[in-house]
Design a protein around this motif. Structure first.
Motif, short mmCIF file in Angstrom:
data_model
loop_
_atom_site.label_atom_id
_atom_site.label_comp_id
_atom_site.label_asym_id
_atom_site.label_seq_id
_atom_site.Cartn_x
_atom_site.Cartn_y
_atom_site.Cartn_z
N THR A 2 48.09 42.18 38.73
CA THR A 2 48.79 42.43 39.99
C THR A 2 48.42 41.36 41.02
OG1 THR A 2 49.06 43.99 41.80
CG2 THR A 2 46.99 44.10 40.62
N ARG A 3 49.31 41.09 41.92
CA ARG A 3 49.08 40.04 42.92
C ARG A 3 48.47 40.58 44.20
NH1 ARG A 3 50.34 35.13 40.87
NH2 ARG A 3 52.07 35.16 39.47
N HIS A 4 48.37 41.89 44.33
CA HIS A 4 47.69 42.51 45.47
C HIS A 4 48.39 42.28 46.81
CE1 HIS A 4 44.54 43.28 42.59
NE2 HIS A 4 44.43 41.99 42.36
N THR A 6 49.83 43.91 49.46
CA THR A 6 50.01 45.19 50.14
C THR A 6 50.95 44.99 51.32
OG1 THR A 6 48.15 44.84 51.63
CG2 THR A 6 47.66 45.88 49.49
N ARG A 103 44.54 40.58 50.51
CA ARG A 103 44.74 40.49 49.07
C ARG A 103 43.40 40.53 48.34
NH1 ARG A 103 47.38 35.64 47.31
NH2 ARG A 103 47.81 36.80 45.42
N THR A 106 41.98 44.05 48.43
CA THR A 106 42.70 44.88 47.48
C THR A 106 42.24 44.58 46.05
OG1 THR A 106 44.59 44.93 48.97
CG2 THR A 106 45.01 45.56 46.69
N ALA A 107 42.05 43.31 45.74
CA ALA A 107 41.58 42.94 44.40
C ALA A 107 40.17 43.48 44.14
CB ALA A 107 41.59 41.42 44.25
N ALA A 109 38.82 46.09 45.52
CA ALA A 109 38.92 47.55 45.37
C ALA A 109 39.44 47.92 43.98
CB ALA A 109 39.84 48.13 46.45
N ALA A 110 40.38 47.14 43.46
CA ALA A 110 40.92 47.40 42.12
C ALA A 110 39.87 47.15 41.04
CB ALA A 110 42.15 46.53 41.87
N GLU A 111 39.02 46.15 41.26
CA GLU A 111 37.95 45.86 40.29
C GLU A 111 36.90 46.96 40.27
OE1 GLU A 111 36.27 42.08 41.30
OE2 GLU A 111 38.15 41.01 40.94
N VAL A 113 37.39 50.06 40.52
CA VAL A 113 37.88 51.30 39.90
C VAL A 113 37.63 51.31 38.42
CG1 VAL A 113 39.96 52.65 39.39
CG2 VAL A 113 39.59 51.67 41.66
#
Length: 113
Positions: A2-4, A6, A103, A106-107, A109-111, A113
């Motif tokens: 994903t490119r993040h 938001t 971005r 967001t990246a 935060a995704a890592e 999870v």
């Protein structure tokens, strides 16, 4: 991958484009009219001088924030934003940094999870 992008990052990117276009219209106009750009900023009266000082202080504080925050988040080459501000406009660079910062957040935060 994903490119993040938001909605907040997109909003910052739109502001960056507006800052670039808005400032460069007047920069080009200044060059075409062969006006003394720096002289006009500081010698056209107290109101213009006040705005100049105001924006200068914000740009310096923002530049410090960019460098510190880029390092904190592990964003490479954060100093290039500061250099780019001298070539383009801080009104372009700061929202662009904020978009890329969002971005990165967001990246991260995704890592996590």
């Amino acid at each position: 991958m994903t490119r993040h992008w938001t909605p907040l990052a997109v909003g910052y990117a739109v502001l960056a484009v507006a800052g670039l276009v808005g400032t460069w219209i007047f920069n080009v106009l200044s060059v075409v009219q062969m006006s003394n750009f720096i002289g006009d900023l500081v010698s056209s009266g107290p109101a213009v001088s006040s705005i100049t000082v105001d924006l200068f202080v914000v740009a310096v504080a923002g530049s410090i924030f960019i460098i510190v925050e880029a390092r904190r988040l592990g964003m490479r080459r954060g100093w290039l934003y500061v250099v780019a501000a001298g070539i383009t406009a801080f009104a372009f660079v700061f929202p662009l940094f904020l978009a890329n910062r969002q971005r990165r957040l967001t990246a991260l935060a995704a890592e996590a999870v």
